[in-house]
Design a protein around this motif. Structure first.
Motif, PDB file in Angstrom:
ATOM      1  N   ASP A  95       1.393  10.134  14.989  1.00  0.00           N
ATOM      2  CA  ASP A  95       1.407   9.895  15.953  1.00  0.00           C
ATOM      3  C   ASP A  95      -0.160   9.805  17.158  1.00  0.00           C
ATOM      4  N   ASP A  96      -1.024   9.796  17.734  1.00  0.00           N
ATOM      5  CA  ASP A  96      -1.732   9.538  17.858  1.00  0.00           C
ATOM      6  C   ASP A  96      -1.873  11.044  19.233  1.00  0.00           C
ATOM      7  N   ASP A  97      -0.436  11.145  19.529  1.00  0.00           N
ATOM      8  CA  ASP A  97      -0.567  12.124  20.453  1.00  0.00           C
ATOM      9  C   ASP A  97       0.010  13.472  18.896  1.00  0.00           C
ATOM     10  N   ASP A  98       0.456  12.963  18.168  1.00  0.00           N
ATOM     11  CA  ASP A  98       0.448  14.530  17.328  1.00  0.00           C
ATOM     12  C   ASP A  98       2.069  14.779  17.218  1.00  0.00           C
ATOM     13  N   THR A  99       3.068  14.001  17.983  1.00  0.00           N
ATOM     14  CA  THR A  99       4.421  14.089  18.294  1.00  0.00           C
ATOM     15  C   THR A  99       5.500  13.374  17.258  1.00  0.00           C
ATOM     16  N   SER A 100       4.691  12.561  17.163  1.00  0.00           N
ATOM     17  CA  SER A 100       6.470  12.184  15.866  1.00  0.00           C
ATOM     18  C   SER A 100       5.653  11.794  14.669  1.00  0.00           C
ATOM     19  N   LEU A 101       6.002  11.895  13.387  1.00  0.00           N
ATOM     20  CA  LEU A 101       5.659  10.530  12.102  1.00  0.00           C
ATOM     21  C   LEU A 101       5.924   9.191  12.490  1.00  0.00           C
ATOM     22  N   ILE A 102       4.690   8.511  11.742  1.00  0.00           N
ATOM     23  CA  ILE A 102       4.944   6.927  12.382  1.00  0.00           C
ATOM     24  C   ILE A 102       5.564   5.684  10.739  1.00  0.00           C
ATOM     25  N   VAL A 103       5.542   6.835  10.036  1.00  0.00           N
ATOM     26  CA  VAL A 103       6.229   6.014   8.465  1.00  0.00           C
ATOM     27  C   VAL A 103       7.014   6.975   7.788  1.00  0.00           C
ATOM     28  N   GLY A 104       7.995   6.559   7.347  1.00  0.00           N
ATOM     29  CA  GLY A 104       9.081   7.599   7.223  1.00  0.00           C
ATOM     30  C   GLY A 104      10.574   7.203   7.164  1.00  0.00           C
ATOM     31  N   HIS A 105      10.999   8.151   5.769  1.00  0.00           N
ATOM     32  CA  HIS A 105      12.214   8.187   5.069  1.00  0.00           C
ATOM     33  C   HIS A 105      12.532   6.555   4.807  1.00  0.00           C
ATOM     34  N   THR A 106      11.537   5.621   4.822  1.00  0.00           N
ATOM     35  CA  THR A 106      11.951   4.461   3.428  1.00  0.00           C
ATOM     36  C   THR A 106      10.036   3.756   3.055  1.00  0.00           C
ATOM     37  N   ALA A 107       9.499   5.558   3.408  1.00  0.00           N
ATOM     38  CA  ALA A 107       8.209   5.129   3.377  1.00  0.00           C
ATOM     39  C   ALA A 107       7.677   6.435   3.533  1.00  0.00           C
ATOM     40  N   SER A 108       6.130   6.774   2.699  1.00  0.00           N
ATOM     41  CA  SER A 108       5.328   8.090   3.867  1.00  0.00           C
ATOM     42  C   SER A 108       4.383   8.170   3.940  1.00  0.00           C
ATOM     43  N   GLY A 109       3.515   9.126   4.094  1.00  0.00           N
ATOM     44  CA  GLY A 109       1.889   8.777   4.658  1.00  0.00           C
ATOM     45  C   GLY A 109       1.169   8.900   2.762  1.00  0.00           C
ATOM     46  N   ALA A 110       1.950   9.738   2.474  1.00  0.00           N
ATOM     47  CA  ALA A 110       0.904   9.525   0.954  1.00  0.00           C
ATOM     48  C   ALA A 110       1.315   8.275  -0.245  1.00  0.00           C
ATOM     49  N   GLU A 111       2.480   7.122   0.212  1.00  0.00           N
ATOM     50  CA  GLU A 111       2.400   6.444  -0.004  1.00  0.00           C
ATOM     51  C   GLU A 111       1.796   5.169   0.469  1.00  0.00           C
ATOM     52  N   VAL A 112       1.499   5.930   1.873  1.00  0.00           N
ATOM     53  CA  VAL A 112       0.580   4.234   2.265  1.00  0.00           C
ATOM     54  C   VAL A 112      -1.047   4.540   1.731  1.00  0.00           C
ATOM     55  N   LEU A 113      -0.625   5.683   1.688  1.00  0.00           N
ATOM     56  CA  LEU A 113      -2.738   6.514   1.499  1.00  0.00           C
ATOM     57  C   LEU A 113      -2.777   5.912  -0.044  1.00  0.00           C
ATOM     58  N   ALA A 114      -1.468   5.542  -1.145  1.00  0.00           N
ATOM     59  CA  ALA A 114      -1.809   5.421  -2.451  1.00  0.00           C
ATOM     60  C   ALA A 114      -1.766   4.138  -2.387  1.00  0.00           C
ATOM     61  N   ARG A 115      -1.560   2.857  -1.547  1.00  0.00           N
ATOM     62  CA  ARG A 115      -0.917   1.459  -1.410  1.00  0.00           C
ATOM     63  C   ARG A 115      -3.295   1.136  -0.690  1.00  0.00           C
ATOM     64  N   LYS A 116      -3.645   2.421  -0.160  1.00  0.00           N
ATOM     65  CA  LYS A 116      -4.177   2.194   0.564  1.00  0.00           C
ATOM     66  C   LYS A 116      -5.844   2.233  -0.190  1.00  0.00           C
ATOM     67  N   ALA A 117      -5.700   3.597  -0.672  1.00  0.00           N
ATOM     68  CA  ALA A 117      -6.690   3.875  -1.975  1.00  0.00           C
ATOM     69  C   ALA A 117      -6.351   3.616  -3.350  1.00  0.00           C
ATOM     70  N   ALA A 118      -6.770   1.479  -3.678  1.00  0.00           N
ATOM     71  CA  ALA A 118      -6.111   1.511  -5.242  1.00  0.00           C
ATOM     72  C   ALA A 118      -6.094   2.130  -5.802  1.00  0.00           C
ATOM     73  N   GLY A 119      -5.525   2.440  -6.852  1.00  0.00           N
ATOM     74  CA  GLY A 119      -6.174   2.482  -8.624  1.00  0.00           C
ATOM     75  C   GLY A 119      -6.593   4.428  -7.911  1.00  0.00           C
ATOM     76  N   ALA A 120      -6.290   5.396  -6.846  1.00  0.00           N
ATOM     77  CA  ALA A 120      -5.883   6.161  -6.965  1.00  0.00           C
ATOM     78  C   ALA A 120      -5.202   7.069  -7.144  1.00  0.00           C
ATOM     79  N   ARG A 121      -4.908   8.500  -7.983  1.00  0.00           N
ATOM     80  CA  ARG A 121      -3.939   8.933  -8.048  1.00  0.00           C
ATOM     81  C   ARG A 121      -3.391  10.271  -7.010  1.00  0.00           C
ATOM     82  N   VAL A 122      -3.289   9.919  -5.980  1.00  0.00           N
ATOM     83  CA  VAL A 122      -2.732  10.541  -5.041  1.00  0.00           C
ATOM     84  C   VAL A 122      -1.566  11.842  -5.518  1.00  0.00           C
ATOM     85  N   VAL A 123      -2.026  12.682  -4.717  1.00  0.00           N
ATOM     86  CA  VAL A 123      -0.884  13.542  -4.823  1.00  0.00           C
ATOM     87  C   VAL A 123      -0.820  14.678  -3.479  1.00  0.00           C
TER      88      VAL A 123
END
Lengths: 216, 216
Positions: A95-123
């Protein structure tokens, strides 16, 4: 390889510098100012230069995605089409305060990024160690045992690229499986951050996985 | 110390055995059958015995909480009052299929347990290594460098007890802060599980945190 840095802050600035020292061509992009990017490029040596996100993406063999989470949409818009690009992300969905994850357990930032950057091969990689330890590990790599660095992703070729970059900066790459494992890898990063920034021994912290022979 | 094992499965059975070998009195409780508990106690030697959860709690200096998450309410009911007890938990809040965490990021199994076992001093520990590696580390401890084991909790005295138990079985205790850090520690456990059970090198996996001197 030619590597574009999307987000030249603490992690992106340091990793880009080390990638350049390891022999790669590096384009630094997306910092507070153009002069910051140019200073980074100067310090990183002749293989590095400053550019726009679009220039960083152009002809890149790999992109390092290292912006604060609240910048994801903006940097993606500036970067343009990422189809088939290898995107190595160390950007945590904080989050903007760098205090907690805003995506988790049933998702991850990496997976959200992969959906947003459609077609990119995210690691997902590099997020699990503090930026403070990178240079020490890079310089310590001759002879000394390497610390581990976990990564995960869904595309084998993209993962090979990430593993090579991890090796290039002095760590031992540990394949943790598909991109979905970023759901565990991102909280692990917060655990490392707790130990590095609130522990007794300071932020130059890394980790190593070890196998012990069963004797019983 | 006198240590009660609440949940004598893979982790509880092995850790209880090692605690007994390290010189503690151990009461094994809560397994599929009384004969399983008695077999465990026999193998663990003269300092161990089988008992009910209530007997495990009675006069215990520390309790190891190591049941499957779907057993939490049942074992707590059988255990009785845990006020002021030191509860070291390695019980992950997994769903019945053991496929995903059902508590997370804004909560953790350890915090839920602390609320349910009102008054008990809960420490999260031992969950972050596979049971397969415990005996090897225990037997390897003379001379060899110890792997790390993170723990967290809100009560300093309870954490000292947990740290001692961690040392007793051959690991180097690493204090990760308050119980809330279990939100990161529990997903870390799943990362370790991925590496241990789906990786190439098998389940005898441990980890070590290392500090690298800054040279630049």
């Amino acid at each position: 390889m030619r590597i574009g840095i999307l987000g030249s802050g603490l992690m992106g600035g340091k990793l880009g510098t080390l990638f350049a020292k390891a022999g790669h061509e590096v384009v630094f992009s997306y910092a507070r100012s153009r002069s910051k990017l140019e200073a980074l490029a100067r310090e990183a040596g002749p293989r590095a230069r400053a550019g726009t996100p679009r220039e960083a993406v152009q002809d890149a063999d790999a992109l390092l995605f290292s912006v604060h989470w609240n910048r994801v949409d903006d940097v993606l818009r500036q970067a343009g089409d990422l189809s088939r690009k290898v995107v190595v992300t160390c950007s945590l969905p904080m989050d903007d305060d760098d205090t907690s994850l805003i995506v988790g357990h049933t998702a991850s930032g990496a997976e959200v990024l992969a959906r947003k950057a459609a077609g990119a091969r995210v690691v997902s990689a590099f997020g699990t160690v503090p930026s403070e330890v990178l240079t020490s590990v890079f310089e310590a790599r001759e002879g000394e045992a390497r610390p581990s660095l976990v990564y995960c992703g869904d595309d084998d070729d993209a993962k090979d690229v990430a593993a090579q970059l991890i090796r290039d900066v002095g760590f031992d790459p540990v394949d943790a499986g598909p991109l979905q494992v970023a759901r565990y890898l991102e909280p692990f990063t917060l655990l490392i951050a707790k130990l590095a920034y609130e522990g007794h021994d300071g932020p130059t912290l890394a980790y190593r996985f070890e196998h012990f022979e069963q004797r019983a």
